[in-house]
Design a protein around this motif. Structure first.
Motif, PDB file in Angstrom:
ATOM      1  N   GLU A 173     -11.165  10.039  11.909  1.00 10.05           N
ATOM      2  CA  GLU A 173     -10.705   9.920  10.842  1.00 10.05           C
ATOM      3  C   GLU A 173     -10.773   8.956   9.467  1.00 10.05           C
ATOM      4  OE1 GLU A 173      -6.582   8.382  12.139  1.00 10.05           O
ATOM      5  OE2 GLU A 173      -6.721   6.914  10.825  1.00 10.05           O
ATOM      6  N   ARG A 181       5.113   0.206  -2.198  1.00  8.53           N
ATOM      7  CA  ARG A 181       4.341   1.386  -0.711  1.00  8.53           C
ATOM      8  C   ARG A 181       6.161   0.599  -0.059  1.00  8.53           C
ATOM      9  NH1 ARG A 181      -1.486   3.011  -1.676  1.00  8.53           N
ATOM     10  NH2 ARG A 181      -1.174   4.445  -3.097  1.00  8.53           N
ATOM     11  N   HIS A 226      -7.118  20.484   7.032  1.00  6.27           N
ATOM     12  CA  HIS A 226      -6.311  20.827   6.889  1.00  6.27           C
ATOM     13  C   HIS A 226      -5.512  18.408   6.990  1.00  6.27           C
ATOM     14  CE1 HIS A 226      -1.992  21.177   6.880  1.00  6.27           C
ATOM     15  NE2 HIS A 226      -1.833  20.167   8.194  1.00  6.27           N
ATOM     16  N   LEU A 227      -6.241  18.080   7.596  1.00  5.20           N
ATOM     17  CA  LEU A 227      -6.340  16.791   8.509  1.00  5.20           C
ATOM     18  C   LEU A 227      -6.828  15.697   6.774  1.00  5.20           C
ATOM     19  CD1 LEU A 227      -5.768  14.286  10.342  1.00  5.20           C
ATOM     20  CD2 LEU A 227      -8.392  13.930  10.934  1.00  5.20           C
ATOM     21  N   MET A 241     -10.912  10.821   5.806  1.00  8.41           N
ATOM     22  CA  MET A 241     -10.323   9.740   4.558  1.00  8.41           C
ATOM     23  C   MET A 241     -11.448   9.824   3.511  1.00  8.41           C
ATOM     24  SD  MET A 241      -8.499   6.624   6.996  1.00  8.41           S
ATOM     25  CE  MET A 241      -8.014   5.773   5.430  1.00  8.41           C
ATOM     26  N   ARG A 299      -3.219   1.626   6.854  1.00  9.35           N
ATOM     27  CA  ARG A 299      -4.254   2.459   7.131  1.00  9.35           C
ATOM     28  C   ARG A 299      -4.311   3.248   6.097  1.00  9.35           C
ATOM     29  NH1 ARG A 299      -9.824   3.165   8.983  1.00  9.35           N
ATOM     30  NH2 ARG A 299      -9.334   5.178  10.065  1.00  9.35           N
ATOM     31  N   TYR A 300      -3.911   4.457   5.600  1.00  5.03           N
ATOM     32  CA  TYR A 300      -3.807   5.453   4.711  1.00  5.03           C
ATOM     33  C   TYR A 300      -4.134   5.648   3.768  1.00  5.03           C
ATOM     34  CZ  TYR A 300      -3.940   7.235   9.341  1.00  5.03           C
ATOM     35  OH  TYR A 300      -4.110   7.413  11.262  1.00  5.03           O
ATOM     36  N   GLN A 301      -3.767   4.273   3.014  1.00  8.12           N
ATOM     37  CA  GLN A 301      -2.865   4.601   1.740  1.00  8.12           C
ATOM     38  C   GLN A 301      -4.163   3.088   1.288  1.00  8.12           C
ATOM     39  OE1 GLN A 301       1.699   4.006   1.519  1.00  8.12           O
ATOM     40  NE2 GLN A 301       0.949   6.205   0.488  1.00  8.12           N
ATOM     41  N   LEU A 342       6.684  13.064   1.403  1.00 13.58           N
ATOM     42  CA  LEU A 342       5.908  11.889   2.375  1.00 13.58           C
ATOM     43  C   LEU A 342       6.259  10.623   2.068  1.00 13.58           C
ATOM     44  CD1 LEU A 342       3.082  12.161   3.589  1.00 13.58           C
ATOM     45  CD2 LEU A 342       2.292  11.630   1.211  1.00 13.58           C
ATOM     46  N   ARG A 343       6.869  10.471   0.686  1.00 14.26           N
ATOM     47  CA  ARG A 343       7.812   8.922   0.978  1.00 14.26           C
ATOM     48  C   ARG A 343       8.629   8.799   1.800  1.00 14.26           C
ATOM     49  NH1 ARG A 343       7.687   9.618  -4.250  1.00 14.26           N
ATOM     50  NH2 ARG A 343       5.843   8.934  -5.564  1.00 14.26           N
ATOM     51  N   ARG A 381      -4.490  16.217   4.171  1.00 13.54           N
ATOM     52  CA  ARG A 381      -3.164  15.563   4.072  1.00 13.54           C
ATOM     53  C   ARG A 381      -3.431  14.277   4.221  1.00 13.54           C
ATOM     54  NH1 ARG A 381       0.643  17.322   9.011  1.00 13.54           N
ATOM     55  NH2 ARG A 381       0.870  18.976   7.560  1.00 13.54           N
ATOM     56  N   GLY A 435      -3.698  13.495   0.529  1.00 15.20           N
ATOM     57  CA  GLY A 435      -2.604  13.056  -0.656  1.00 15.20           C
ATOM     58  C   GLY A 435      -1.320  11.824   0.398  1.00 15.20           C
ATOM     59  N   ILE A 436      -1.712  11.245   1.282  1.00 15.48           N
ATOM     60  CA  ILE A 436      -1.264  10.169   1.621  1.00 15.48           C
ATOM     61  C   ILE A 436      -1.769   8.956   0.843  1.00 15.48           C
ATOM     62  CG2 ILE A 436      -0.847   8.517   2.965  1.00 15.48           C
ATOM     63  CD1 ILE A 436      -1.085  10.781   5.202  1.00 15.48           C
ATOM     64  N   LYS A 437      -3.156   8.939   0.391  1.00  9.33           N
ATOM     65  CA  LYS A 437      -3.908   8.334  -0.025  1.00  9.33           C
ATOM     66  C   LYS A 437      -3.320   8.090  -1.677  1.00  9.33           C
ATOM     67  CE  LYS A 437      -8.527   8.219  -0.843  1.00  9.33           C
ATOM     68  NZ  LYS A 437     -10.243   8.371  -0.204  1.00  9.33           N
ATOM     69  N   ALA A 438      -3.794   9.161  -2.223  1.00  9.38           N
ATOM     70  CA  ALA A 438      -3.297   9.143  -3.296  1.00  9.38           C
ATOM     71  C   ALA A 438      -1.491   9.165  -4.356  1.00  9.38           C
ATOM     72  CB  ALA A 438      -3.288  10.951  -4.026  1.00  9.38           C
ATOM     73  N   LEU A 439      -0.717   8.994  -2.986  1.00  8.51           N
ATOM     74  CA  LEU A 439       0.651   8.978  -3.030  1.00  8.51           C
ATOM     75  C   LEU A 439       0.948   7.547  -3.988  1.00  8.51           C
ATOM     76  CD1 LEU A 439       3.607   9.842  -2.221  1.00  8.51           C
ATOM     77  CD2 LEU A 439       3.496   8.660  -0.435  1.00  8.51           C
ATOM     78  N   ASP A 440       1.205   7.609  -5.123  1.00  5.26           N
ATOM     79  CA  ASP A 440       1.614   6.692  -5.799  1.00  5.26           C
ATOM     80  C   ASP A 440       0.378   5.942  -5.955  1.00  5.26           C
ATOM     81  OD1 ASP A 440       4.530   7.090  -5.695  1.00  5.26           O
ATOM     82  OD2 ASP A 440       4.429   5.720  -3.877  1.00  5.26           O
ATOM     83  N   ALA A 441      -0.586   6.142  -6.094  1.00  7.87           N
ATOM     84  CA  ALA A 441      -2.241   5.861  -6.116  1.00  7.87           C
ATOM     85  C   ALA A 441      -2.117   5.507  -7.991  1.00  7.87           C
ATOM     86  CB  ALA A 441      -3.346   6.538  -6.031  1.00  7.87           C
ATOM     87  N   ARG A 444       0.415  -2.229  -5.308  1.00  7.14           N
ATOM     88  CA  ARG A 444       1.293  -1.064  -5.183  1.00  7.14           C
ATOM     89  C   ARG A 444       1.772  -1.050  -3.589  1.00  7.14           C
ATOM     90  NH1 ARG A 444      -3.290   1.227  -8.061  1.00  7.14           N
ATOM     91  NH2 ARG A 444      -5.150   0.407  -6.629  1.00  7.14           N
ATOM     92  N   PHE A 459       6.386  17.225  -2.238  1.00  2.57           N
ATOM     93  CA  PHE A 459       5.696  17.513  -1.821  1.00  2.57           C
ATOM     94  C   PHE A 459       5.945  15.782  -1.034  1.00  2.57           C
ATOM     95  CE2 PHE A 459       1.278  15.833   1.030  1.00  2.57           C
ATOM     96  CZ  PHE A 459       2.105  16.367   1.807  1.00  2.57           C
TER      97      PHE A 459
END
Lengths: 172, 185
Positions: free
Chosen positions: A6, B43, A36-37, A10, B143-145, B125-126, A40, A43-49, B39, B121
């Motif tokens: 994981e 979130r 794919h992981l 990341m 963890r992921y963000q 995701l949100r 994904r 994408g999660i990390k970039a969300l609202d970055a 941030r 997307f």
């Protein structure tokens, strides 16, 4: 899923993994699943970055910090600035106080020779000479058994004061 | 030259300087963690910019008011996230159950008419993240963000690492399922 995989997913895509890492990944998932992981997670990390705090927030906090500093940290006395004349006066006062306040010295006992006159009472015997007149009685050699006829008769001392005086003078 | 020297300090050393009264240390700390914490709040608190700003301010005010409350033997980053997590927890408690649902709806359908795939997307995701429970969302975001390790998350949340792994596994599964369902829909 292994946390190590994981962690890789990341940060790195399939091509960035070493052969050893790829082999380890393949024990748990296929290459497509890993990719794919990876996508994904990216994408999660970039969300609202791109979200950024407003610029005035920093200024507000720094202003608050300055206020807090003034409120809670009063100037310590040794850092306080005073006029020059006050500093000079304080030093002068300090120097003068050393004269005024004498330190107690330990007492040293020194021996001294002192002449003292005193009166002594002494009893002294004083001899005084005096002349005492005594009548010497002369006894003649005579036979005591011999009676003198018509001889003087005996006289009492009470009747002869001069004779009594003779006795008393001798005692003195 | 002095500022550059402060920037080379570790977080813990900066906190020590701040406790001594060096204001520049706070500026450096804010530059390091201000945007990141903003941030995080954004979130965690349903993408509410106003709330994120308020909470970021509250968090850093805590540092300003009581810098000595930080134990320099601890990791500053973990300590900061712990404070932030507690603030979020209080906010979750304060929120009425119905209020949260309404807010989610508002956020979820905001700009929903956008046709761009990426935006859709992201929106989904949100939505998937927001549908997680508070505990799962917290672990997921950290963890992921925020890219914290499992050990760090355990320290922040105050749970064993096993629990964190379990929560992460569940959260990731939920988010994946949500996104798969959205794709096939």
């Amino acid at each position: 899923m292994d946390m190590k995989i994981e962690d890789w997913a990341m940060k790195r895509d399939w091509t960035a993994l070493s052969h050893t890492e790829q082999r380890l990944v393949l024990t748990q998932m296929s290459q497509e699943e890993y990719q794919h992981l990876y996508q994904r997670l990216q994408g999660i990390k970039a969300l609202d970055a791109e979200v950024q705090p407003p610029a005035q927030l920093r200024a507000r906090l720094l202003e608050q910090l300055a206020v807090q500093e003034k409120m809670e940290r009063p100037k310590v006395w040794w850092k306080r600035q005073i006029p020059l004349w006050q500093a000079a006066a304080a030093i002068l006062l300090g120097v003068l106080s050393t004269f005024w306040i004498s330190k107690p010295q330990p007492k040293v006992v020194e021996p001294r020779v002192v002449q003292v006159r005193d009166t002594l009472l002494q009893e002294k015997l004083v001899w005084k000479e005096r002349i005492v007149q005594k009548t010497l009685v002369v006894y003649r050699d005579r036979d005591s058994l011999q009676v003198v006829p018509n001889g003087p008769k005996g006289v009492s001392l009470e009747d002869a004061p001069e004779l009594l005086g003779l006795f008393t003078q001798a005692e003195k | 030259m002095f500022k550059k020297a402060l920037e080379q300090y570790s977080d813990e050393a900066l906190m020590r300087e701040l406790a001594k009264g060096k204001q520049q240390a706070f500026g450096v700390l804010y530059d390091r963690y201000g945007p990141r914490m903003y941030r995080y709040f954004y979130r965690m608190l349903w993408q509410d910019a106003g709330k994120a700003e308020d909470f970021t301010q509250e968090l850093f005010l805590k540092i300003i008011e009581k810098p000595q409350s930080f134990d320099p033997s601890r990791n500053f980053c973990t300590w900061l996230y712990t404070l932030a997590a507690n603030l979020c927890k209080n906010e979750y408690r304060r929120k009425k159950p119905g209020e949260l649902g309404e807010m989610d709806q508002g956020i979820l359908f905001e700009n929903f008419s956008e046709t761009m795939d990426q935006r859709l997307f992201d929106q989904q995701l949100r939505r998937a993240i927001d549908q997680l429970s508070a505990n799962h969302r917290q672990c997921f975001i950290l963890r992921y963000q925020e890219e914290r390790s499992v050990a760090e998350i355990a320290a922040i949340v105050g749970c064993p690492e096993g629990t964190i792994k379990s929560r992460l596994h569940y959260a990731l599964q939920q988010v994946s399922q949500h996104l798969e369902a959205w794709k096939t829909h």
